[in-house]
Design a protein around this motif. Structure first.
Motif, PDB file in Angstrom:
ATOM      1  N   TRP A  97       0.855  -1.182   0.000  1.00  0.00           N
ATOM      2  CA  TRP A  97       0.000   0.000   0.000  1.00  0.00           C
ATOM      3  C   TRP A  97       0.888   1.227   0.000  1.00  0.00           C
ATOM      4  O   TRP A  97       2.059   1.173   0.368  1.00  0.00           O
ATOM      5  CB  TRP A  97      -0.897   0.020   1.226  1.00  0.00           C
ATOM      6  N   LEU A  98       0.337   2.363  -0.383  1.00  0.00           N
ATOM      7  CA  LEU A  98       1.116   3.602  -0.416  1.00  0.00           C
ATOM      8  C   LEU A  98       1.391   4.142   0.981  1.00  0.00           C
ATOM      9  O   LEU A  98       2.452   4.683   1.241  1.00  0.00           O
ATOM     10  CB  LEU A  98       0.398   4.662  -1.251  1.00  0.00           C
ATOM     11  N   THR A 132      -7.087  -2.340  -8.477  1.00  0.00           N
ATOM     12  CA  THR A 132      -5.970  -1.893  -9.317  1.00  0.00           C
ATOM     13  C   THR A 132      -6.000  -0.372  -9.446  1.00  0.00           C
ATOM     14  O   THR A 132      -5.014   0.223  -9.854  1.00  0.00           O
ATOM     15  CB  THR A 132      -6.018  -2.536 -10.723  1.00  0.00           C
ATOM     16  N   ARG A 133      -7.123   0.233  -9.110  1.00  0.00           N
ATOM     17  CA  ARG A 133      -7.238   1.696  -9.085  1.00  0.00           C
ATOM     18  C   ARG A 133      -6.717   2.215  -7.755  1.00  0.00           C
ATOM     19  O   ARG A 133      -6.818   1.528  -6.732  1.00  0.00           O
ATOM     20  CB  ARG A 133      -8.708   2.110  -9.207  1.00  0.00           C
ATOM     21  N   PRO A 134      -6.204   3.442  -7.719  1.00  0.00           N
ATOM     22  CA  PRO A 134      -5.825   4.015  -6.415  1.00  0.00           C
ATOM     23  C   PRO A 134      -7.061   4.068  -5.517  1.00  0.00           C
ATOM     24  O   PRO A 134      -8.122   4.553  -5.927  1.00  0.00           O
ATOM     25  CB  PRO A 134      -5.351   5.424  -6.760  1.00  0.00           C
ATOM     26  N   HIS A 158     -15.199  11.872  -4.967  1.00  0.00           N
ATOM     27  CA  HIS A 158     -14.655  10.647  -5.561  1.00  0.00           C
ATOM     28  C   HIS A 158     -15.703   9.539  -5.585  1.00  0.00           C
ATOM     29  O   HIS A 158     -16.640   9.557  -4.793  1.00  0.00           O
ATOM     30  CB  HIS A 158     -13.438  10.183  -4.762  1.00  0.00           C
ATOM     31  N   PRO A 159     -15.534   8.540  -6.460  1.00  0.00           N
ATOM     32  CA  PRO A 159     -16.438   7.382  -6.416  1.00  0.00           C
ATOM     33  C   PRO A 159     -16.314   6.694  -5.056  1.00  0.00           C
ATOM     34  O   PRO A 159     -15.207   6.481  -4.560  1.00  0.00           O
ATOM     35  CB  PRO A 159     -15.919   6.475  -7.528  1.00  0.00           C
ATOM     36  N   VAL A 160     -17.457   6.368  -4.456  1.00  0.00           N
ATOM     37  CA  VAL A 160     -17.478   5.771  -3.120  1.00  0.00           C
ATOM     38  C   VAL A 160     -18.358   4.531  -3.135  1.00  0.00           C
ATOM     39  O   VAL A 160     -19.416   4.513  -3.754  1.00  0.00           O
ATOM     40  CB  VAL A 160     -18.036   6.766  -2.071  1.00  0.00           C
ATOM     41  N   ALA A 161     -17.906   3.486  -2.434  1.00  0.00           N
ATOM     42  CA  ALA A 161     -18.709   2.272  -2.253  1.00  0.00           C
ATOM     43  C   ALA A 161     -18.405   1.703  -0.877  1.00  0.00           C
ATOM     44  O   ALA A 161     -17.385   2.002  -0.273  1.00  0.00           O
ATOM     45  CB  ALA A 161     -18.375   1.254  -3.330  1.00  0.00           C
ATOM     46  N   SER A 162     -19.320   0.880  -0.386  1.00  0.00           N
ATOM     47  CA  SER A 162     -19.056   0.078   0.817  1.00  0.00           C
ATOM     48  C   SER A 162     -18.589  -1.278   0.341  1.00  0.00           C
ATOM     49  O   SER A 162     -19.086  -1.795  -0.666  1.00  0.00           O
ATOM     50  CB  SER A 162     -20.337  -0.093   1.634  1.00  0.00           C
ATOM     51  N   THR A 163     -17.654  -1.855   1.059  1.00  0.00           N
ATOM     52  CA  THR A 163     -17.206  -3.194   0.718  1.00  0.00           C
ATOM     53  C   THR A 163     -17.151  -4.051   1.961  1.00  0.00           C
ATOM     54  O   THR A 163     -16.968  -3.549   3.059  1.00  0.00           O
ATOM     55  CB  THR A 163     -15.843  -3.159  -0.017  1.00  0.00           C
ATOM     56  N   PHE A 164     -17.327  -5.344   1.760  1.00  0.00           N
ATOM     57  CA  PHE A 164     -17.374  -6.273   2.893  1.00  0.00           C
ATOM     58  C   PHE A 164     -16.786  -7.615   2.466  1.00  0.00           C
ATOM     59  O   PHE A 164     -16.668  -7.903   1.266  1.00  0.00           O
ATOM     60  CB  PHE A 164     -18.818  -6.456   3.381  1.00  0.00           C
ATOM     61  N   ILE A 165     -16.411  -8.414   3.451  1.00  0.00           N
ATOM     62  CA  ILE A 165     -15.982  -9.786   3.197  1.00  0.00           C
ATOM     63  C   ILE A 165     -17.205 -10.657   3.479  1.00  0.00           C
ATOM     64  O   ILE A 165     -17.685 -10.698   4.609  1.00  0.00           O
ATOM     65  CB  ILE A 165     -14.805 -10.177   4.104  1.00  0.00           C
ATOM     66  N   PRO A 176      -6.057  12.840  -4.184  1.00  0.00           N
ATOM     67  CA  PRO A 176      -5.918  13.264  -5.584  1.00  0.00           C
ATOM     68  C   PRO A 176      -7.077  12.783  -6.461  1.00  0.00           C
ATOM     69  O   PRO A 176      -7.736  11.788  -6.159  1.00  0.00           O
ATOM     70  CB  PRO A 176      -4.618  12.594  -6.034  1.00  0.00           C
ATOM     71  N   GLU A 177      -7.285  13.484  -7.550  1.00  0.00           N
ATOM     72  CA  GLU A 177      -8.293  13.084  -8.526  1.00  0.00           C
ATOM     73  C   GLU A 177      -7.944  11.689  -9.048  1.00  0.00           C
ATOM     74  O   GLU A 177      -6.778  11.331  -9.164  1.00  0.00           O
ATOM     75  CB  GLU A 177      -8.305  14.090  -9.672  1.00  0.00           C
ATOM     76  N   GLY A 178      -8.957  10.909  -9.354  1.00  0.00           N
ATOM     77  CA  GLY A 178      -8.737   9.573  -9.893  1.00  0.00           C
ATOM     78  C   GLY A 178      -8.779   8.467  -8.855  1.00  0.00           C
ATOM     79  O   GLY A 178      -8.734   7.296  -9.194  1.00  0.00           O
ATOM     80  N   TRP A 179      -8.857   8.838  -7.581  1.00  0.00           N
ATOM     81  CA  TRP A 179      -8.930   7.835  -6.525  1.00  0.00           C
ATOM     82  C   TRP A 179     -10.379   7.441  -6.278  1.00  0.00           C
ATOM     83  O   TRP A 179     -11.305   8.197  -6.544  1.00  0.00           O
ATOM     84  CB  TRP A 179      -8.335   8.374  -5.230  1.00  0.00           C
ATOM     85  N   GLN A 180     -10.569   6.250  -5.733  1.00  0.00           N
ATOM     86  CA  GLN A 180     -11.883   5.814  -5.265  1.00  0.00           C
ATOM     87  C   GLN A 180     -11.805   5.595  -3.754  1.00  0.00           C
ATOM     88  O   GLN A 180     -10.716   5.449  -3.202  1.00  0.00           O
ATOM     89  CB  GLN A 180     -12.314   4.526  -5.959  1.00  0.00           C
ATOM     90  N   VAL A 181     -12.960   5.597  -3.114  1.00  0.00           N
ATOM     91  CA  VAL A 181     -13.041   5.424  -1.668  1.00  0.00           C
ATOM     92  C   VAL A 181     -13.892   4.199  -1.378  1.00  0.00           C
ATOM     93  O   VAL A 181     -14.991   4.058  -1.923  1.00  0.00           O
ATOM     94  CB  VAL A 181     -13.664   6.675  -0.998  1.00  0.00           C
ATOM     95  N   CYS A 182     -13.375   3.304  -0.540  1.00  0.00           N
ATOM     96  CA  CYS A 182     -14.128   2.122  -0.120  1.00  0.00           C
ATOM     97  C   CYS A 182     -14.242   2.115   1.393  1.00  0.00           C
ATOM     98  O   CYS A 182     -13.230   2.151   2.099  1.00  0.00           O
ATOM     99  CB  CYS A 182     -13.443   0.842  -0.574  1.00  0.00           C
TER     100      CYS A 182
END
Length: 135
Positions: free
Chosen positions: A21-22, A97-99, A124-131, A65-71
């Motif tokens: 990770w960065l 594979t996206r930032p 930025h594009p935002v989504a919830s993610t889960f396992i 930065p522009e181009g990132w997504q948020v999860c």
């Protein structure tokens, strides 16, 4: 405020370093990442990846930065209950594979209402993610 138990922070720091990770950013009310127990258990991972503490989610979102997504990472039930306005995806359907900024809540409280406000208001594009947990 109350400082949190260091165990989960170690897991996050070591996973982040191993996954290249960065960086890892801990909020002002999170665990003290320079706690000797965290430093010992992280086995040097602090020095493999930039690790910061004391930045609010609002600051991080503002500087993203522009181009990132948020999860927003949470349980499947919390996706339905706490963030019903966001698309909800199992982790394997997220394009990592996206930032990507992963927003992870505390172990006991999970994602807070303030965290939801911050991500829902971001450009930025935002989504919830889960396992997915299968019985």
């Amino acid at each position: 405020g109350k400082r949190r138990h260091p165990g989960n922070a170690v897991g996050i720091i070591r996973t982040a370093a191993g996954a290249a990770w960065l960086s890892v950013i801990f909020s002002p009310h999170s665990v003290n990442i320079w706690n000797p127990a965290v430093l010992r258990a992280s086995a040097g991972s602090h020095y493999m990846i930039p690790t910061y503490e004391g930045r609010s989610l609002d600051e991080v979102m503002r500087d993203l930065p522009e181009g990132w997504q948020v999860c927003v990472v949470q349980s499947e039930e919390s996706c339905r209950r706490k963030t019903p306005s966001l698309p909800s995806l199992p982790y394997h359907e997220v394009d990592l594979t996206r930032p990507t900024l992963l927003v992870i809540g505390g172990e006991t409280t999970g994602i807070t209402g303030r965290m939801v406000e911050a991500v829902e208001g971001c450009p930025h594009p935002v989504a919830s993610t889960f396992i997915p947990i299968t019985p």
